[in-house]
Design a protein around this motif. Structure first.
Motif: not given
Length: 329
Positions: A1-23
């Motif tokens: 299935m073509p992937v539109l968004l793939a987020l690896p595990p994000a432990d840091g606050r900044a990386s999780r914030h960025e992941a949330r915005d992209r999602a």
């Protein structure tokens, strides 16, 4: 299935914030008639959003998110009638619509949302979701019938069958590389979901929307879509298949902006456009694809295609397959 968004595990606050915005941006683009609330991508959790096209339908697959989804009378204003079918094989979720609440506590993995009504849903991070949108036109059901069936979907004995079917649909183009086969799978899914909805109805639910001219119109549209490749398709063959006169057939379209045959030609152009954009058909000549969809004259096909989409068939193919950056240059 073509992937539109793939987020690896994000432990840091900044990386999780960025992941949330992209999602949030990705999910909002997939469901513009809803508002995403309370979206979280839990730490140490991989999350993905994928979408697989199967001809007339698309299957969206989400994993790893905790989120809410809300549709209000304002966000759904002007949305065409249809349903959103969700299959959740695991996780915790709740859905509320039209005064009815459902959740994973019932043990049922299937839910149906009427996209023309306000609703709210919530899913935990451990929830896996496969979601498919079906228009009322695809299902051959009027708005009233669609609402009645969706509100009583738990009465259908076909829910488990539909869930297994959706879960077993191919999630990779490589598994089913032939576009015609993917389209057939999409058509079969529409028919199965339609059967599920109708099986949930009570006597009288379909009266007024499944009988008379509106129902006949929907039956004709479904017949045409199944026979788009047939070179013998014509007003006469369509009328004969439905035991009506050609005059009666044209009368059904008399209040439309286009004639019946203009509608047929547009459906054939859409099918040809999809085939031209299909990597599995990249080896086929444009003229061969045009003939398959009822255009034996390549010049006429090219002229109609450009008039409809603003590009020549070859330009559209190149753009869709990523062969050129600026097809109009």
């Amino acid at each position: 299935m073509p992937v539109l968004l793939a987020l690896p595990p994000a432990d840091g606050r900044a990386s999780r914030h960025e992941a949330r915005d992209r999602a949030a941006a990705t999910m909002a683009a997939l469901a513009p008639m809803t508002r995403i609330t309370g979206l979280e991508v839990p730490a140490a959790t991989a999350a993905t959003v994928s979408r697989q096209s199967l001809g007339p339908i698309s299957v969206v697959h989400l994993t790893g998110f905790e989120y809410g989804q809300v549709a209000t009378t304002r966000t759904i204003d002007g949305v065409p009638a249809g349903i959103s079918l969700a299959v959740r094989p695991q996780g915790r979720w709740t859905l509320s619509q039209a005064g009815v609440s459902r959740s994973d506590a019932t043990g049922d993995v299937v839910s149906v949302v009427d996209v023309t009504r306000a609703m709210s849903t919530r899913a935990s991070a451990g929830t896996e979701l496969l979601q498919v949108y079906f228009s009322a036109e695809q299902l051959g059901l009027g708005v009233d019938a669609l609402r009645a069936c969706a509100a009583a979907i738990e009465r259908s004995p076909l829910r488990s069958l539909v869930a297994r079917h959706v879960l077993d649909l191919p999630r990779d183009d490589g598994a089913v590389p032939i576009g015609v086969v993917r389209r057939s799978l999409g058509d079969a899914t529409i028919e199965l979901v339609r059967a599920m909805l109708i099986s949930a109805s009570r006597p009288g639910d379909l009266v007024g929307s499944e009988l008379g001219a509106p129902h006949l119109r929907l039956c004709i549209e479904r017949y045409v879509r199944r026979h788009l490749r047939d070179p013998a398709l014509s007003p006469a063959t369509i009328a004969r298949a439905h035991a009506i006169s050609v005059r009666h057939l044209h009368g059904i379209w008399q209040n439309e902006q286009t004639t019946l045959w203009q509608w047929v030609v547009r459906r054939r152009l859409e099918a040809a456009r999809d085939s031209l954009a299909d990597p599995g058909s990249a080896h086929r000549a444009v003229a061969a694809i045009a003939r398959e969809w009822g255009f034996p004259n390549p010049t006429y096909f090219a002229r109609r295609f450009r008039a409809e989409y603003g590009l020549a068939p070859r330009q559209w193919r190149s753009l869709s397959l990523g062969e050129v950056r600026h097809p109009l240059a």
